[in-house]
Design an enzyme around this catalytic site. Structure first.
Site: not given
Ligand code: C5P
Length: 210
Positions: A21-23
């Site tokens: 995933s990512n931030r």
């Protein structure tokens, strides 16, 4: 008018307990959804997993993977007037998802990744679309050039560009807006809530020209 808005990250499973995933916090997309509702519009909010309460009056669709987001967007885009694809969709997903938890071992492991489908580009390819198509570009360098390339390649009407280092996980942002006809507009640093109000006005005015 009806706004379709995507927000947040996607999660691409590796096995039943792990994902890529990512931030992305989802704050910009949720702020646009709130601002559109405040301005009297209908909102369909398609969101990846975030720690935010969905706006009460939005039609809320919760998704996890890029494929789920792709399907939800395609189900609702044609009945929308303005599609704002703000989500930080993962660019890659594991080539295979293990049905069981992958065991830890001492050896080095590598993970094969394949590109996800580009939701924004898939809408841009619909030449007969009736909705205004807005994409976002979070960049760390050459902001305007990279955003202009995205506008062309994904065939959007508007790209909202921002510096990923300012935008990610924070309450503030500053924006450079690129329009299909080559016009640009800068909105200086402000809260995501203020920026969202400005954006909703700009999108509504642009939709009337489509
Ligand atoms: O190419 P890049 O990921 O930087 O493009 C960002 C824009 O494209 C955003 O509007 C994002 O929501 C959209 N996007 C998408 N589907 C993807 C990747 C990005 O809709 N798989």
């Amino acid at each position: 008018m009806t706004f379709l808005i995507t927000a947040g990250p996607t999660q691409e499973p590796i096995d039943p307990v792990r994902y890529i995933s990512n931030r992305s916090s989802g704050k910009m997309g949720y702020a646009i959804a709130e601002a559109a509702l405040d301005a009297g519009h209908d909102v369909i909010l398609i969101s990846g997993p975030v720690n935010l309460a969905p706006p009460r009056d939005a039609k809320f669709i919760s998704v996890s993977t890029s494929d789920e987001m792709f399907d939800a967007v395609h189900q609702h885009a044609d009945s929308s007037d303005i599609c704002v694809l703000c989500a930080a969709v993962a660019d890659y997903k594991p080539a295979q998802v293990s049905p069981v938890k992958i065991k830890k071992c001492a050896a080095q492991v590598s993970l094969e990744l394949v590109p996800t489908r580009d939701i924004l580009q898939s809408l841009g390819l619909q030449e007969d679309r009736k909705f205004l198509l807005v994409g976002f570009a979070a960049e760390t360098d050459h902001l305007e050039a990279n955003a202009a390339k995205k506008l062309r390649e994904k065939n959007c009407d508007i790209i909202v560009a921002n510096d990923a280092r300012i935008a990610m996980e924070t309450d503030e942002n500053e924006l450079l807006i690129l329009f299909r006809d080559g016009e640009t507009k800068k909105i200086s640093r402000s809260s995501k809530k203020n920026l969202a109000r400005e954006l909703v006005k700009i999108f509504r005015n642009s939709q009337q020209k489509v």
